[in-house]
Scaffold this motif. Structure first.
Motif, short mmCIF file in Angstrom:
data_model
loop_
_atom_site.label_atom_id
_atom_site.label_comp_id
_atom_site.label_asym_id
_atom_site.label_seq_id
_atom_site.Cartn_x
_atom_site.Cartn_y
_atom_site.Cartn_z
N ALA A 133 91.41 106.15 107.14
CA ALA A 133 90.60 104.96 106.84
C ALA A 133 91.40 103.70 107.11
O ALA A 133 91.87 103.03 106.19
CB ALA A 133 90.08 105.01 105.41
N SER B 29 87.45 102.57 110.32
CA SER B 29 86.78 103.20 109.18
C SER B 29 86.57 102.18 108.08
O SER B 29 85.51 102.16 107.43
CB SER B 29 87.60 104.37 108.64
OG SER B 29 87.73 105.38 109.60
N THR C 47 90.52 108.83 103.13
CA THR C 47 91.90 109.34 103.07
C THR C 47 92.81 108.55 104.01
O THR C 47 92.35 108.01 105.02
CB THR C 47 92.00 110.84 103.45
OG1 THR C 47 91.92 110.96 104.88
CG2 THR C 47 90.93 111.69 102.81
N ARG D 259 97.48 108.36 104.71
CA ARG D 259 98.73 108.97 104.25
C ARG D 259 99.42 108.09 103.22
O ARG D 259 100.19 108.56 102.40
CB ARG D 259 99.67 109.21 105.44
CG ARG D 259 99.14 110.27 106.40
CD ARG D 259 100.02 110.41 107.60
NE ARG D 259 100.10 109.16 108.36
CZ ARG D 259 100.64 109.06 109.56
NH1 ARG D 259 101.18 110.12 110.14
NH2 ARG D 259 100.67 107.91 110.19
N THR D 260 99.12 106.79 103.28
CA THR D 260 99.84 105.84 102.43
C THR D 260 99.07 105.53 101.15
O THR D 260 97.93 105.06 101.20
CB THR D 260 100.02 104.50 103.20
OG1 THR D 260 100.05 104.79 104.59
CG2 THR D 260 101.25 103.78 102.79
N ASN E 156 93.30 115.40 102.69
CA ASN E 156 92.16 115.52 103.61
C ASN E 156 91.29 116.72 103.29
O ASN E 156 90.06 116.67 103.40
CB ASN E 156 92.67 115.66 105.05
CG ASN E 156 93.27 114.37 105.58
OD1 ASN E 156 92.92 113.29 105.12
ND2 ASN E 156 94.18 114.49 106.53
N ALA F 70 87.14 108.13 117.52
CA ALA F 70 88.33 108.03 118.37
C ALA F 70 87.95 107.84 119.84
O ALA F 70 87.04 108.49 120.35
CB ALA F 70 89.19 109.28 118.22
N MET G 233 81.52 105.57 120.16
CA MET G 233 82.43 104.56 120.72
C MET G 233 82.03 103.21 120.11
O MET G 233 81.09 102.56 120.56
CB MET G 233 82.28 104.53 122.25
CG MET G 233 83.17 103.50 122.92
SD MET G 233 84.90 103.94 122.78
CE MET G 233 85.63 102.31 122.75
N PRO G 234 82.73 102.83 119.05
CA PRO G 234 82.43 101.53 118.45
C PRO G 234 83.21 100.42 119.17
O PRO G 234 83.93 100.71 120.12
CB PRO G 234 82.94 101.69 117.01
CG PRO G 234 84.03 102.71 117.10
CD PRO G 234 83.82 103.52 118.36
N THR H 71 85.37 96.37 118.51
CA THR H 71 86.01 95.57 117.45
C THR H 71 85.08 94.61 116.72
O THR H 71 85.30 94.37 115.54
CB THR H 71 87.23 94.78 117.97
OG1 THR H 71 86.91 94.20 119.22
CG2 THR H 71 88.43 95.66 118.13
#
Ligand SMILES: NC(=O)c1ccc[n+]([C@@H]2O[C@H](COP(=O)([O-])OP(=O)(O)OC[C@H]3O[C@@H](n4cnc5c(N)ncnc54)[C@H](OP(=O)(O)O)[C@@H]3O)[C@@H](O)[C@H]2O)c1
Length: 281
Positions: free
Chosen positions: A14, A18, A38, A40-41, A60, A102, A123-124, A126
């Motif tokens: 995220a 996300s 989710t 990692r940090t 995850n 992705a 495909m989003p 910005t």
């Protein structure tokens, strides 16, 4: 109550993209408790929880187990490893709708790892970060295995998801994603480059950076807003501000002399070619 109101969403990875979708969902009234994110940090997780009141998880596997819709938001180069690791640890995607944001990875790259599941590739772009995104969606779900009702329901779910950050375009073929990406995916960079060039020239004329930027920003925003007036095409709007023999006409003549349309065609073709090359990696 729409079917979306009963679903639980897990965002695996995220970060910026996300986060934009989560923000759009919460602002549109989706229950924050139905959104799991989710990363990692732990620090990143705490920020997301404080900002949106959503559920955060550093694991995850448990996030996926609780979800109806899994949104994959890690960087493309990490995707295969993250998914392979999850599958090895027992992640089961068989009753989920899996959606990836992705760039560049073909549906087969995912389904080879996670199995023949309900799958949508998105495909989003910005501007999703400010609620004006264009999201190109392609369903990679095996039509024979799942049938038209499941496909239709998943399309509704995915459309609603990405409409939280702008507009949605459904694509017929997976290769259409490369063309959409050449227009709306990379498009913001083209406009930024044009704005940069205009601001540079405005500064050369002697305007301060602040004034030069403001002139360019407001002109771009105002012109973009005017294009939503359905009565006038882009070409008509251009003609409306171009008096024959006037200064705007003089400027546009230079663009034409330098083959603006050909340049745009060549640039977008180059983007498609590069996307096709990269999807083979
Ligand atoms: N940003 C855009 O405008 C845009 C446009 C089109 C497509 N996309 C696609 O969107 C995806 C994400 O891009 P982004 O710009 O949002 O990148 P990002 O901000 O770096 O987000 C990726 C997130 O994934 C997390 N992550 C990494 N490994 C993980 C793991 N093993 N488990 C859980 N989370 C993990 C990272 O968290 P940690 O920092 O804690 O590791 C990070 O927050 C990419 O695949 C990209 O192609 C983005």
């Amino acid at each position: 109550m729409s079917q979306q109101n009963n679903l639980t969403y897990a965002f695996i990875g995220a970060g910026n993209m996300s986060g934009a979708i989560i923000g759009g969902m919460v602002n549109s009234g989706v229950n924050p408790q139905s959104i799991i994110a989710t990363n990692r940090t732990a620090e990143k997780q705490a920020k997301l929880k404080a900002k949106f009141g959503i559920v955060t998880d550093l694991d995850n596997l448990s996030a996926i187990a609780k979800a109806d819709v899994v949104i994959l938001g890690v960087k493309p180069q990490m995707m295969a490893d993250v998914l392979a690791d999850l599958v090895e640890k027992g992640a089961d995607f068989s009753d989920k709708l899996v959606v990836t944001v992705a760039a560049g990875l073909l549906v087969k790259r995912y389904t080879d790892i996670i199995g023949n599941v309900r799958f949508i590739r998105c495909m989003p772009n910005t501007p999703s970060l400010v609620g004006h995104g264009i999201s190109g969606l392609y369903t990679g779900t095996d039509k024979e295995a799942f049938g038209p009702d499941v496909l239709a329901a998943d399309k509704v779910t995915a459309t609603a998801l990405f409409e939280h950050v702008g507009n949605v375009v459904w694509l017929e073929k997976e290769s259409d994603i490369d063309q959409l990406a050449a227009v709306s995916g990379s498009g913001p960079a083209y406009f930024f480059a044009f704005m940069e060039a205009m601001a540079n020239k405005a500064k050369e004329f002697g305007f301060s950076e602040e004034i030069a930027n403001l002139m360019v920003q407001e002109t771009a925003m105002g012109a973009a807003k005017m294009t939503y007036d359905k009565e006038n095409s882009f070409a008509q709007l251009r003609e409306n501000v171009t008096s024959p023999g006037g200064s705007t006409a003089a400027a546009l003549n230079v663009f034409n002399k330098n083959q603006l349309q050909n340049t745009v065609n060549e640039a977008l073709d180059a983007a498609v070619t590069r996307a096709q090359e990269m999807s083979k990696f």
